[in-house]
Design an enzyme around this catalytic site. Structure first.
Site, short mmCIF file in Angstrom:
data_model
loop_
_atom_site.label_atom_id
_atom_site.label_comp_id
_atom_site.label_asym_id
_atom_site.label_seq_id
_atom_site.Cartn_x
_atom_site.Cartn_y
_atom_site.Cartn_z
N ASN A 124 4.91 -13.04 5.16
CA ASN A 124 5.74 -12.33 6.36
C ASN A 124 4.42 -11.81 7.27
OD1 ASN A 124 6.79 -10.66 8.27
ND2 ASN A 124 7.41 -9.14 6.58
N LYS A 153 4.33 -10.88 10.26
CA LYS A 153 4.87 -9.51 11.08
C LYS A 153 4.55 -9.83 12.33
CE LYS A 153 5.02 -6.56 6.89
NZ LYS A 153 4.86 -5.42 6.31
N HIS A 165 14.61 -6.54 6.85
CA HIS A 165 13.31 -5.83 6.37
C HIS A 165 13.43 -4.34 6.66
CE1 HIS A 165 9.00 -4.95 6.14
NE2 HIS A 165 9.01 -5.93 5.38
N GLU A 189 11.21 -2.46 8.12
CA GLU A 189 10.53 -2.20 9.07
C GLU A 189 11.72 -2.39 10.10
OE1 GLU A 189 7.33 -4.62 9.09
OE2 GLU A 189 6.47 -3.34 7.45
N GLU A 218 11.69 -4.81 -2.15
CA GLU A 218 10.42 -4.17 -1.28
C GLU A 218 10.54 -2.75 -1.43
OE1 GLU A 218 8.37 -7.34 1.26
OE2 GLU A 218 9.87 -6.19 2.59
N GLY A 222 2.54 -2.15 2.70
CA GLY A 222 1.59 -1.96 3.40
C GLY A 222 0.63 -1.17 3.00
N SER A 278 2.56 -4.69 -1.12
CA SER A 278 1.20 -4.70 -1.67
C SER A 278 1.09 -6.18 -2.69
CB SER A 278 0.72 -3.32 -1.84
OG SER A 278 0.81 -2.68 -0.70
P1 PGA Z 1 2.54 -5.91 2.26
O1 PGA Z 1 4.19 -6.21 3.02
O2 PGA Z 1 2.32 -7.13 1.42
O3 PGA Z 1 1.73 -5.84 3.42
O4 PGA Z 1 3.05 -4.80 1.68
C1 PGA Z 1 5.20 -6.68 2.51
C2 PGA Z 1 6.35 -6.94 3.52
O5 PGA Z 1 6.48 -6.08 4.14
O6 PGA Z 1 7.09 -7.84 3.60
#
Ligand code: PGA
Length: 259
Positions: A13, A15, A99, A101, A171, A177, A217
């Site tokens: 992803n 982003k 997601h 976000e 998630e 993140g 992460s």
């Molecule tokens: P990350 O993000 O691996 O940077 O924690 C995962 C995601 O939001 O899909």
């Protein structure tokens, strides 16, 4: 492979990162890393503006293309939105939906995620439906409750016939993140719960076909242990998907465990 009939899926992803030139460069590296292997499904999800350039790079390779979002209407007066059909036109195979976000910053509810999921399935896109609890919810002992509400809310009208196409990503919001990863045991506990909720919704046979990804992460240092869990069928990767070397290590981690 360790996870019965389910093929691992490693999905990047990206982003809101990488313009079309930068995305095409990274995609070239991913294509060469993945090479001829087909034991693991690999997918990259660039921004809308980078989809077309990446589509050209991954065409005829073992890397699939995914989008990070879409609208549930097929066309019309929805300024700034993109339809499932438009994604198919660029040869997208996957689409990330709901997601955290999107839920947090753009107000996406379970009902919206549900509408999008049904439209994606009807358009032959494989939805990667994201669910997960916040730190506050975990500390209040509400993980199972949150997972159940989000999963059932997202999958209204989804049937056993959709199981092969459906992907769920667990998630935990507090792990995205942040560098904080759920321990493999913590993640497996929720993945097993998701599998059992899927069995109630779709039947046990269909539930066994659905791939459940871990996200938050995930990186080369923790991938082996996470992927060793019986109900973890791959990863949705943010930060570590932006570098070819770390993404390659994640693909290799899944490959090692395949067959
Ligand atoms: P990350 O993000 O691996 O940077 O924690 C995962 C995601 O939001 O899909």
């Amino acid at each position: 492979m360790s996870n019965s009939a389910r093929k691992y899926l490693i999905a990047g992803n990206w982003k809101m990162n990488l313009n079309s030139a930068e995305g095409a460069e990274l995609a070239k590296d991913v294509v060469s890393i993945v090479g001829p292997q087909t034991d693991v499904s690999v997918c990259v999800c660039p921004t809308f503006t980078t989809l077309e350039a990446v589509s050209q790079v991954v065409n005829d390779s073992n890397v699939s293309l995914g989008a990070q979002n879409m609208h549930f209407e097929s066309a019309g007066a929805y300024t700034g939105e993109i339809s499932a059909e438009m994604l198919r036109h660029l040869f997208c195979k996957f689409v990330i939906l709901g997601h955290s976000e999107r839920r947090e910053y753009f107000g996406e509810s379970d009902a919206i995620v549900n509408q999008k999921t049904l439209v994606a399935l009807a358009a032959n896109l494989k939805p990667i439906v994201c669910i997960g609890e916040t730190l506050e919810e975990r500390e209040a002992g509400k993980v199972n409750e949150v997972i159940k509400t989000q999963l059932e809310g997202a999958l209204v009208g989804v049937t056993a016939a959709d199981a092969d196409a459906l992907v769920v990503a667990y998630e935990p919001v507090w792990a995205i993140g942040t560098g904080k990863t759920a321990t493999p045991e913590m993640a497996e506990e929720v993945h097993a719960e998701i599998r059992s909720l899927l069995a109630s919704l779709l039947g046990a046979e269909a539930a066994n076909k659905v791939r459940i990804l871990y996200g938050g992460s995930m990186k080369p240092e923790n991938a082996d242990d996470l992927l060793a869990q019986p109900n973890i069928d791959g990863g949705l990767i943010g930060g570590a998907a932006l570098k070819a070397t770390s993404f390659a290590a994640l693909v290799q981690s899944a490959q090692k465990r395949s067959k």
